[in-house]
Enzyme design. Structure first.
Site, PDB file in Angstrom:
ATOM      1  N   HIS A 159       0.815  -1.227   0.000  1.00  0.00           N
ATOM      2  CA  HIS A 159       0.000   0.000   0.000  1.00  0.00           C
ATOM      3  C   HIS A 159       0.845   1.272   0.000  1.00  0.00           C
ATOM      4  O   HIS A 159       0.315   2.361  -0.232  1.00  0.00           O
ATOM      5  CB  HIS A 159      -0.933   0.028   1.210  1.00  0.00           C
ATOM      6  CG  HIS A 159      -1.974  -1.042   1.189  1.00  0.00           C
ATOM      7  ND1 HIS A 159      -2.877  -1.170   0.150  1.00  0.00           N
ATOM      8  CD2 HIS A 159      -2.249  -2.053   2.053  1.00  0.00           C
ATOM      9  CE1 HIS A 159      -3.666  -2.212   0.393  1.00  0.00           C
ATOM     10  NE2 HIS A 159      -3.307  -2.764   1.531  1.00  0.00           N
ATOM     11  N   ASP A 195      -2.533 -10.437  -2.830  1.00  0.00           N
ATOM     12  CA  ASP A 195      -3.158 -10.030  -1.566  1.00  0.00           C
ATOM     13  C   ASP A 195      -4.623  -9.666  -1.824  1.00  0.00           C
ATOM     14  O   ASP A 195      -4.969  -9.218  -2.915  1.00  0.00           O
ATOM     15  CB  ASP A 195      -2.396  -8.817  -1.008  1.00  0.00           C
ATOM     16  CG  ASP A 195      -2.900  -8.354   0.346  1.00  0.00           C
ATOM     17  OD1 ASP A 195      -2.247  -8.685   1.350  1.00  0.00           O
ATOM     18  OD2 ASP A 195      -3.933  -7.649   0.406  1.00  0.00           O
ATOM     19  N   HIS A 197      -6.204  -7.164  -0.899  1.00  0.00           N
ATOM     20  CA  HIS A 197      -6.390  -5.735  -1.142  1.00  0.00           C
ATOM     21  C   HIS A 197      -5.630  -5.265  -2.389  1.00  0.00           C
ATOM     22  O   HIS A 197      -4.612  -5.855  -2.760  1.00  0.00           O
ATOM     23  CB  HIS A 197      -5.903  -4.922   0.061  1.00  0.00           C
ATOM     24  CG  HIS A 197      -6.626  -5.243   1.333  1.00  0.00           C
ATOM     25  ND1 HIS A 197      -6.165  -6.203   2.224  1.00  0.00           N
ATOM     26  CD2 HIS A 197      -7.772  -4.757   1.864  1.00  0.00           C
ATOM     27  CE1 HIS A 197      -7.000  -6.271   3.251  1.00  0.00           C
ATOM     28  NE2 HIS A 197      -7.986  -5.416   3.058  1.00  0.00           N
TER      29      HIS A 197
HETATM   30  C1  OKP Z   1      -3.257  -4.324   4.468  1.00  0.00           C
HETATM   31  B1  OKP Z   1      -2.854  -5.449   3.522  1.00  0.00           B
HETATM   32  C2  OKP Z   1     -10.493  -3.060   9.013  1.00  0.00           C
HETATM   33  C3  OKP Z   1     -10.053  -1.995   8.031  1.00  0.00           C
HETATM   34  C4  OKP Z   1      -8.700  -2.304   7.540  1.00  0.00           C
HETATM   35  C5  OKP Z   1      -6.797  -1.449   6.360  1.00  0.00           C
HETATM   36  C6  OKP Z   1      -6.513  -2.698   5.623  1.00  0.00           C
HETATM   37  C7  OKP Z   1      -5.060  -2.821   5.305  1.00  0.00           C
HETATM   38  C8  OKP Z   1      -4.722  -4.124   4.642  1.00  0.00           C
HETATM   39  N1  OKP Z   1     -11.757  -2.749   9.579  1.00  0.00           N
HETATM   40  N2  OKP Z   1      -8.185  -1.285   6.713  1.00  0.00           N
HETATM   41  O1  OKP Z   1      -3.206  -5.268   2.173  1.00  0.00           O
HETATM   42  O2  OKP Z   1      -3.273  -6.753   3.926  1.00  0.00           O
HETATM   43 ZN    ZN Z   2      -4.364  -7.196   2.300  1.00  0.00          ZN
HETATM   44 MG    MG Z   3      -4.050  -7.621  -4.605  1.00  0.00          MG
END
Ligand code: OKP
Ligand code: ZN
Ligand code: MG
Length: 343
Positions: A159, A195, A197
């Site tokens: 990120h 991942d 995300h």
């Molecule tokens: C990091 B990685 C939870 C909200 C979480 C941030 C997520 C970060 C993910 N209620 N917000 O990509 O695993």
């Molecule tokens: Zn993630």
């Molecule tokens: Mg991804």
């Protein structure tokens, strides 16, 4: 496959994560890395090596000097103002406001972040540096002829933009490693982010470049973090036009559907003919992950690894997310075992 691991990940021990209007214990916690390391040893994946120190030079190939300096002194600057808690940004340069770096630490925290869940604490800088060194040490193994290596990075990186922290990330370990391959002479490098995300930092860092192909499979940002990047119409800009791909999936997505995206990604990577591959490896796609909404099972990670191996490329895995600590070791090592089996 060799694993690179640093106990200095333990210097990152935030006690807060802003979530739902309260400060919870962070999902991104030290036991994640320790559990993965335990499983690597239990399954005898291969030797576990400590990182070498590469200094800041390879980090500065991706991150801006002012951002790196901010991170280095952030905790000291925060403490100097006698703040009672961990450093949490609470103000940003919103639409119509000025994009200049303020002197005050509250202002700089907002300037250099895009989210507020990632509290900064005393050892955060040390851990972020160790994590980048873990990635670079594993990168060097691959560059020197290992077919693959596992960088057990913590904190994660995907990120982090050139000058933004957020989503538990400070230095973009995958991007730093891809840039290292380039600087060592690889003409083209691909980064595949599996991942849950969107790898927004990785996308942004290479968005206007064609020498690093970036592909991410992830939960629909209309519904989930990082909310403001990661849609399928983001395909790159300028020289980078056509060299970024986002594959977006809805809540409940099982492996049978997710693997179609993996297939699309693998075909694009094959067509691109990179000289090295970086896998941003998160296992928060797991069915029991506490903050995600895909439905992959532990057995699916073996198949994921097998498919990645058929790309037949020098491959660096950098650890990203995965928050069901009970299953994180099994799931990560399943990807790596599947990869070894598929070679
Ligand atoms: C990091 B990685 C939870 C909200 C979480 C941030 C997520 C970060 C993910 N209620 N917000 O990509 O695993
Ligand atoms: Zn993630
Ligand atoms: Mg991804």
């Amino acid at each position: 496959m060799k694993t690179v691991f640093s106990p200095l990940h333990n210097r990152r021990t935030a006690t807060t994560e802003l979530d739902g209007g309260v400060l919870i214990a962070p999902h991104e916690k030290p036991s994640r890395a320790e559990t993965i390391l335990g499983r690597v040893k239990q399954e005898q994946l291969g030797d576990v090596l400590p990182p070498e120190d590469f200094g800041l030079e390879p980090v500065l190939r991706v991150h801006t000097p002012d951002y790196v300096s901010f991170l280095q002194t952030c905790w000291k600057d925060w403490e100097a103002e006698d703040k009672p808690g961990e450093a949490i940004p609470a103000v940003w340069p919103g639409r119509g406001m000025r994009e200049r770096v303020p002197k005050d630490i509250d202002g700089r925290l907002g300037y250099y972040s895009f989210a507020a869940e990632t509290s900064i604490t005393e050892g955060t800088w040390d851990a972020a540096c160790a994590s980048a060194n873990v990635a670079l040490t594993a990168q060097a193994l691959v560059a020197n002829g290992e077919p693959a290596a596992f960088a057990l990075c913590r904190p994660p990186g995907h990120h982090a933009h050139a000058d933004l922290l957020g989503g538990y990330c400070f230095f973009n370990n995958a991007a730093i490693s891809a840039q290292a391959f380039r600087d060592q002479g690889a003409k083209r490098v691909a980064i595949l982010d599996v991942d849950f995300h969107h790898g927004n930092g990785t996308q942004a860092i290479f968005y206007q470049r064609s020498d690093v192909l970036t592909i991410s499979l992830h939960g629909d940002p209309d519904l989930v973090f990082p909310h403001f990047l990661g849609f399928e119409d983001e395909t790159g800009e300028g020289d980078g036009n056509g060299y970024n791909q986002n594959l977006v999936y809805p809540p409940g997505t099982p492996f049978e559907v997710w693997r179609e995206g993996l297939e699309t990604a693998c075909q694009r990577i094959t067509e691109y003919q990179p000289e090295a591959l970086v896998i941003a490896l998160g296992v928060d796609t797991f069915e029991d992950d506490p903050i995600s909404f895909f439905k992959l099972t532990s057995a699916d990670y073996l198949l994921m690894g097998e498919r990645l191996a058929t790309l037949n490329l020098p491959t660096l895995f950098t650890m990203e997310g995965g928050y069901d600590v009970d299953a994180i070791g099994v799931n990560v090592v399943n990807v790596l075992k599947g990869f070894e089996r598929g070679r």
